[in-house]
Write a protein that holds these residues in place. Structure first.
Motif, PDB file in Angstrom:
ATOM      1  N   GLY A  38       0.825  -1.197   0.000  1.00 34.73           N
ATOM      2  CA  GLY A  38       0.000   0.000   0.000  1.00 34.73           C
ATOM      3  C   GLY A  38       0.863   1.252   0.000  1.00 34.73           C
ATOM      4  O   GLY A  38       0.480   2.287   0.538  1.00 34.73           O
ATOM      5  N   GLY A  39       2.053   1.159  -0.586  1.00 35.65           N
ATOM      6  CA  GLY A  39       3.044   2.228  -0.555  1.00 35.65           C
ATOM      7  C   GLY A  39       4.227   1.816   0.301  1.00 35.65           C
ATOM      8  O   GLY A  39       4.296   0.686   0.820  1.00 35.65           O
ATOM      9  N   TRP A  40       5.175   2.722   0.467  1.00 34.74           N
ATOM     10  CA  TRP A  40       6.373   2.442   1.263  1.00 34.74           C
ATOM     11  C   TRP A  40       6.101   2.748   2.725  1.00 34.74           C
ATOM     12  O   TRP A  40       5.869   3.895   3.097  1.00 34.74           O
ATOM     13  N   VAL A  41       6.115   1.700   3.548  1.00 35.70           N
ATOM     14  CA  VAL A  41       5.760   1.844   4.966  1.00 35.70           C
ATOM     15  C   VAL A  41       6.787   1.102   5.819  1.00 35.70           C
ATOM     16  O   VAL A  41       7.557   0.270   5.327  1.00 35.70           O
ATOM     17  N   ASP A  42       6.781   1.375   7.110  1.00 36.66           N
ATOM     18  CA  ASP A  42       7.668   0.669   8.035  1.00 36.66           C
ATOM     19  C   ASP A  42       7.202  -0.776   8.205  1.00 36.66           C
ATOM     20  O   ASP A  42       5.997  -1.050   8.277  1.00 36.66           O
ATOM     21  N   GLY A  43       8.148  -1.702   8.266  1.00 35.87           N
ATOM     22  CA  GLY A  43       7.824  -3.078   8.590  1.00 35.87           C
ATOM     23  C   GLY A  43       7.741  -3.264  10.091  1.00 35.87           C
ATOM     24  O   GLY A  43       8.426  -2.574  10.854  1.00 35.87           O
ATOM     25  N   SER A  44       6.928  -4.191  10.529  1.00 43.00           N
ATOM     26  CA  SER A  44       6.758  -4.423  11.965  1.00 43.00           C
ATOM     27  C   SER A  44       8.031  -4.932  12.623  1.00 43.00           C
ATOM     28  O   SER A  44       8.209  -4.800  13.835  1.00 43.00           O
ATOM     29  N   GLY A  45       8.930  -5.523  11.809  1.00 43.45           N
ATOM     30  CA  GLY A  45      10.164  -6.076  12.366  1.00 43.45           C
ATOM     31  C   GLY A  45      11.318  -5.105  12.401  1.00 43.45           C
ATOM     32  O   GLY A  45      12.453  -5.513  12.680  1.00 43.45           O
ATOM     33  N   GLY A  46      11.049  -3.829  12.103  1.00 44.42           N
ATOM     34  CA  GLY A  46      12.130  -2.849  12.088  1.00 44.42           C
ATOM     35  C   GLY A  46      12.807  -2.811  10.734  1.00 44.42           C
ATOM     36  O   GLY A  46      12.137  -2.862   9.700  1.00 44.42           O
ATOM     37  N   ALA A  47      14.133  -2.726  10.723  1.00 41.75           N
ATOM     38  CA  ALA A  47      14.877  -2.644   9.466  1.00 41.75           C
ATOM     39  C   ALA A  47      16.113  -3.529   9.546  1.00 41.75           C
ATOM     40  O   ALA A  47      16.665  -3.764  10.620  1.00 41.75           O
TER      41      ALA A  47
END
Length: 492
Positions: free
Chosen positions: A21-30
């Motif tokens: 749905g676009g560029w978003v943060d992942g729940s697991g961080g980076a």
């Protein structure tokens, strides 16, 4: 890449993100993506969790019906536009491929070229008529049709070696046939295998919700096999992981397409030009450090000409520099991680301990592994039995054609075989005795086309194929539709 900014591939857009749905943060961080040659920072990418996978699959399922109802010509236009975008931005993308995957520049260019080819082939296939008319056999006066329909949401899991091609070939096929896609690239190559694809489709105008890129670990792949919103999984990778994917999909009654590698034989006939055969064998064994499922894993040569072939390959190997393709001109780059280099070294050492001869190479320096030539290899040695996935030319001798066929067919794999000889009819007759999915006469084993069904037998896969006519076979299913001009009563 280390702060570099590009008009198309600006890492400020996607750094540390996943695409759903676009560029978003992942729940697991980076996660940090590092270069295989020296471990240096390449980029940061978001880390998805099973929860992210579940949300992406749900969104994809909601978006898919409208996409399947979209005119085929409109779906094709987006696929073609994505191909154009990759090609137009190749100058920006190729350095990223080199850095992230350890590819030499020509191999990185192949990734762009072939990926665009897969997109265009899928675009053309999207517009093919997939409806058939059947003759009615029961006298009810009904017209009968067979119509191909999308599965719904296709999950894609891709490997590190050709991450752009091996991701986009399944993604393009799924989108062309009306499916939505949730894709998990290999966590070691999420930029080439994920971000590039998302950016291309983003700029091509693919409607939101149809493509999700969820980089993550094995837990995300496992969730993909379990999620009820995902109807099919397309997996490319090792037989060990593929078996687990197949088991989980079978338990959940999902369609699954598995492409699992190969131990590919190149048979040199007794009438072959040895210099030409050596050139083919060298390319097939050492291209991209041998990290290719189609790599030439076993070179079978008549005992009478084995010495000539060994000498020719040894000369070639000694003249092929190995290094960091991001910093210097070289023929071979790094293996993906140092553990892989140590594993390949172990295979070479096993062969030598059991009587094989090491002519050139065999010793890594970190992830850098030189072109290697092993002769006198026999069944029971790991070099004969296993898929090496490293730059090792494995030479075994045969007595006659029946013996060559016997040796080639000993493998549990069945992906590719090649036969090189002057008498083409004889070479082809021998080749047709080999249990493989691809056969190449007077060529090496690393050959593919977006118009040809790709896949193998045995441990090379589950008999499914990808690309060409297999695109519709694998990524859709039949619906039988009967239509009567009016309803009529039955006896009850």
């Amino acid at each position: 890449m280390d702060g570099a900014q590009f008009s198309f591939f600006d890492d400020g857009t996607w750094s540390g993100k996943i695409y759903t749905g676009g560029w978003v943060d992942g729940s697991g961080g980076a996660d940090e993506v590092t270069a295989p040659a020296d471990g240096a920072h390449v980029a940061s990418i978001g880390r998805a969790t099973p929860a992210d996978l579940g949300a992406a699959a749900k969104a994809a399922r909601a978006a898919q019906p409208a996409w399947e109802a979209t005119a085929p010509a409109d779906r094709a236009a987006i696929l073609n536009k994505a191909a154009e975008i990759l090609e137009a931005n190749a100058g920006e993308l190729i350095p990223w491929i080199i850095r992230e995957t350890g590819s030499i520049p020509p191999k990185a260019g192949i990734e762009i070229e072939h990926s665009a080819g897969f997109l265009r082939a899928a675009a053309e296939a999207a517009q093919e008529n997939q409806t058939q008319t059947l003759a009615s056999v029961d006298g009810r006066g009904a017209s009968e049709e067979l119509i191909r329909v999308a599965h719904g949401v296709v999950g894609v899991i891709s490997p590190f070696n050709f991450p752009l091609i091996l991701s986009i070939r399944a993604i393009a096929a799924a989108l062309a046939t009306g499916n939505a896609v949730v894709h998990k690239p290999d966590p070691r190559t999420p930029i080439t295998g994920g971000v590039m694809i998302a950016r291309a489709f983003e700029d091509a105008g693919l409607p939101s919700g149809l493509l999700h890129i969820v980089p993550g670990g094995a837990d995300v792949g496992a969730a993909m096999c379990e999620d009820p919103n995902i109807a099919m999984v397309s997996f490319t990778g090792s037989p060990e992981v593929g078996a687990k994917v197949g088991e989980a999909c079978g338990r959940n009654l999902k369609k699954v397409q598995l492409e699992l590698g190969g131990k590919n034989a190149l048979i040199v006939m007794d009438d072959a030009d040895i210099d030409v055969a050596a050139s083919n064998a060298a390319w097939g064994a050492w291209l991209h450090q041998g990290q290719i499922c189609m790599a030439t894993g076993l070179i079978l040569v008549p005992s009478a000409t084995a010495g000539q072939l060994i000498e020719a390959l040894g000369t070639k190997a000694s003249h092929l520099p190995v290094g960091d393709p991001a910093k210097e001109e070289c023929a071979l780059g790094p293996l993906i991680v140092e553990a892989e280099a140590k594993r390949v070294e172990g295979i070479v050492e096993d062969a030598v301990a059991k009587g094989a001869t090491l002519h050139v190479g065999g010793k890594p320096n970190g992830t850098l592994f030189p072109a290697t030539v092993l002769s006198g290899v026999k069944p029971g040695m790991r070099a004969f039995d296993e898929e090496i996935f490293g730059p090792v030319a494995v030479i075994a001798e045969y007595d006659n054609e029946d013996h060559a066929v016997e040796l080639a067919n000993m493998s549990d794999f069945g992906l590719v075989a090649s036969v090189i000889g002057t008498d083409v009819r004889r070479a082809r007759d021998l080749g047709m005795r080999l249990r493989v999915g691809h056969l190449h006469i007077n060529d090496q084993t690393v050959t593919a086309s977006p118009l040809a069904p790709f896949g193998g037998r045995g441990r090379s896969g589950n008999g499914c194929r990808i690309s060409g006519p297999a695109l519709w076979e694998e990524f859709t299913q039949w619906v039988w539709v009967t239509t009567k001009p009016a309803a009529t009563p039955y006896p009850f």
